[in-house]
Design a protein around this motif. Structure first.
Motif, PDB file in Angstrom:
ATOM      1  N   LYS A 118       0.848  -1.192   0.000  1.00  0.00           N
ATOM      2  CA  LYS A 118       0.000   0.000   0.000  1.00  0.00           C
ATOM      3  C   LYS A 118       0.883   1.241   0.000  1.00  0.00           C
ATOM      4  O   LYS A 118       2.111   1.142   0.211  1.00  0.00           O
ATOM      5  N   SER A 119       0.259   2.382  -0.227  1.00  0.00           N
ATOM      6  CA  SER A 119       0.977   3.659  -0.303  1.00  0.00           C
ATOM      7  C   SER A 119       1.906   3.829   0.899  1.00  0.00           C
ATOM      8  O   SER A 119       1.503   3.598   2.036  1.00  0.00           O
ATOM      9  N   GLY A 120       3.151   4.211   0.616  1.00  0.00           N
ATOM     10  CA  GLY A 120       4.116   4.427   1.689  1.00  0.00           C
ATOM     11  C   GLY A 120       5.031   3.239   1.933  1.00  0.00           C
ATOM     12  O   GLY A 120       6.052   3.364   2.602  1.00  0.00           O
ATOM     13  N   ASN A 121       4.645   2.055   1.408  1.00  0.00           N
ATOM     14  CA  ASN A 121       5.524   0.893   1.559  1.00  0.00           C
ATOM     15  C   ASN A 121       6.778   1.075   0.702  1.00  0.00           C
ATOM     16  O   ASN A 121       6.807   1.909  -0.216  1.00  0.00           O
ATOM     17  N   HIS A 122       7.782   0.276   1.016  1.00  0.00           N
ATOM     18  CA  HIS A 122       9.082   0.423   0.364  1.00  0.00           C
ATOM     19  C   HIS A 122       9.594  -0.973   0.010  1.00  0.00           C
ATOM     20  O   HIS A 122       9.641  -1.851   0.875  1.00  0.00           O
ATOM     21  N   VAL A 123       9.958  -1.163  -1.248  1.00  0.00           N
ATOM     22  CA  VAL A 123      10.484  -2.450  -1.711  1.00  0.00           C
ATOM     23  C   VAL A 123      11.899  -2.244  -2.224  1.00  0.00           C
ATOM     24  O   VAL A 123      12.149  -1.345  -3.032  1.00  0.00           O
ATOM     25  N   ALA A 124      12.833  -3.071  -1.748  1.00  0.00           N
ATOM     26  CA  ALA A 124      14.229  -2.962  -2.169  1.00  0.00           C
ATOM     27  C   ALA A 124      14.698  -4.306  -2.714  1.00  0.00           C
ATOM     28  O   ALA A 124      14.405  -5.360  -2.138  1.00  0.00           O
ATOM     29  N   VAL A 125      15.410  -4.253  -3.820  1.00  0.00           N
ATOM     30  CA  VAL A 125      15.900  -5.476  -4.474  1.00  0.00           C
ATOM     31  C   VAL A 125      17.415  -5.397  -4.585  1.00  0.00           C
ATOM     32  O   VAL A 125      17.958  -4.366  -4.984  1.00  0.00           O
ATOM     33  N   ILE A 126      18.086  -6.497  -4.228  1.00  0.00           N
ATOM     34  CA  ILE A 126      19.552  -6.490  -4.342  1.00  0.00           C
ATOM     35  C   ILE A 126      19.963  -7.015  -5.712  1.00  0.00           C
ATOM     36  O   ILE A 126      19.771  -8.187  -6.035  1.00  0.00           O
ATOM     37  N   SER A 127      20.482  -6.100  -6.507  1.00  0.00           N
ATOM     38  CA  SER A 127      21.033  -6.442  -7.812  1.00  0.00           C
ATOM     39  C   SER A 127      22.546  -6.588  -7.637  1.00  0.00           C
ATOM     40  O   SER A 127      23.022  -7.166  -6.666  1.00  0.00           O
ATOM     41  N   SER A 128      23.332  -6.029  -8.553  1.00  0.00           N
ATOM     42  CA  SER A 128      24.796  -6.054  -8.426  1.00  0.00           C
ATOM     43  C   SER A 128      25.375  -5.029  -9.388  1.00  0.00           C
ATOM     44  O   SER A 128      24.812  -4.786 -10.459  1.00  0.00           O
ATOM     45  N   VAL A 129      26.527  -4.464  -9.025  1.00  0.00           N
ATOM     46  CA  VAL A 129      27.188  -3.541  -9.951  1.00  0.00           C
ATOM     47  C   VAL A 129      27.707  -4.301 -11.179  1.00  0.00           C
ATOM     48  O   VAL A 129      28.039  -3.683 -12.194  1.00  0.00           O
ATOM     49  N   ALA A 130      27.700  -5.642 -11.106  1.00  0.00           N
ATOM     50  CA  ALA A 130      28.095  -6.456 -12.267  1.00  0.00           C
ATOM     51  C   ALA A 130      27.176  -6.194 -13.459  1.00  0.00           C
ATOM     52  O   ALA A 130      27.550  -6.486 -14.607  1.00  0.00           O
ATOM     53  N   SER A 131      25.993  -5.649 -13.199  1.00  0.00           N
ATOM     54  CA  SER A 131      25.068  -5.392 -14.314  1.00  0.00           C
ATOM     55  C   SER A 131      25.472  -4.163 -15.118  1.00  0.00           C
ATOM     56  O   SER A 131      24.991  -3.952 -16.227  1.00  0.00           O
ATOM     57  N   VAL A 132      26.374  -3.344 -14.566  1.00  0.00           N
ATOM     58  CA  VAL A 132      26.721  -2.069 -15.202  1.00  0.00           C
ATOM     59  C   VAL A 132      27.738  -2.260 -16.336  1.00  0.00           C
ATOM     60  O   VAL A 132      27.677  -1.584 -17.357  1.00  0.00           O
TER      61      VAL A 132
END
Ligand code: NAP
Length: 241
Positions: A118-132
């Protein structure tokens, strides 16, 4: 009391985040697929509860999230794995395994979470700098993280009106069981405690893109801006054994 749900909480960055958030007084829903490690984590701190599932199984993820008694304020999807391509020999089964955990594992979590957010929630995903910047032997791992970057950036556009913050976390090398298997040099590798701190500080500011350690990821991001052939020339020189 704020609640954070963390996947990949039985090891490395996810485990450190789980204990650090619990010490700060958050309620932590620690998720993993190893029941005995989850039990140990739960026993280590009264604020930690657990959910056991494999992120590659959508039905298991959805069933686990359906048992949540309150909607987490913060969701951190850290579960991931790394397998390398050896001698340039393409192995589609290896690629599928890596994509199943790193890309589809996150997609499954997002799909299972979307109706609770819902509004105000926060989702974080761990990617990697390897994608750059493309790195040798990282065809599968780098592609899985590059796919995540695109997916999350497009989703941020589509979820804009929902007022759900999305953060994409792109670490350099962190000393965890995942990297302890590596036999090559890992420049500017940081401790898992430092990684957890960097993530917590940046997430508190609700940053959309999070890179650390700053110097190493800054160098890779700079290389990523150069013409393609120049990038490849630099990477070949830097990674030559
Ligand atoms: N360490 C680094 O240098 C680094 C750098 C950039 C990005 N990352 C990313 O950071 C994240 C965390 O990595 P880490 O270094 O903390 O690795 P780690 O110590 O190996 O931890 C990975 C976690 O993911 C879980 N996991 C793996 N496959 C799973 C599955 N199918 N279902 C459920 N859980 C699963 C593992 O569970 P089990 O204990 O059951 O295996 C473990 O809890 C990963 O996404 C990784 O790609 C790491």
């Amino acid at each position: 009391m704020r609640t954070v749900l963390i996947t990949g909480a039985t090891s490395g960055i996810g485990q450190q985040l789980a204990t650090d958030y619990a010490k700060e007084g958050w309620l932590v829903v620690a998720c993993g697929r190893n029941a005995s490690r989850l039990e140990a984590l739960k026993a280590s701190h009264p604020g930690i509860s657990t959910l056991c599932f494999d992120v590659t199984q959508y039905e298991a993820v959805a069933a686990a999230f359906a048992t949540l008694s309150n909607v987490p304020d913060l969701w951190i999807f850290s579960a991931g794995d790394c397998e390398y391509i050896d001698n340039g020999r393409i192995d589609s089964e290896l690629c599928q395994r890596v994509m199943a955990v790193n890309f589809f594992g996150v997609v499954h979590c997002l799909q299972a979470a979307q109706d609770y957010l819902k509004s105000g929630n926060h989702v974080a995903v761990i990617s990697s700098v390897a994608s750059v910047v493309p790195l040798p032997r990282s065809e599968a791992y780098g592609a899985s993280k590059a796919a995540l970057d695109y997916f999350l950036s497009a989703l941020r556009l589509d979820w804009h009106e929902k007022h759900i913050d999305l953060s994409l976390i792109s670490p350099g090398f962190v000393d965890t069981p995942l990297t302890q298997k590596n036999t090559f040099a890992m420049p500017m590798c940081i401790s898992v405690q430092a990684a957890s701190k960097a993530i917590q500080v940046a997430l508190a500011k609700r940053k959309s893109r999070i890179f650390f350690p700053r110097l190493f990821t800054g160098m890779l991001r700079f290389i990523g801006l150069l013409p393609h052939d120049t990038q490849q020339w630099i990477v070949r020189r830097l990674t030559r054994t």
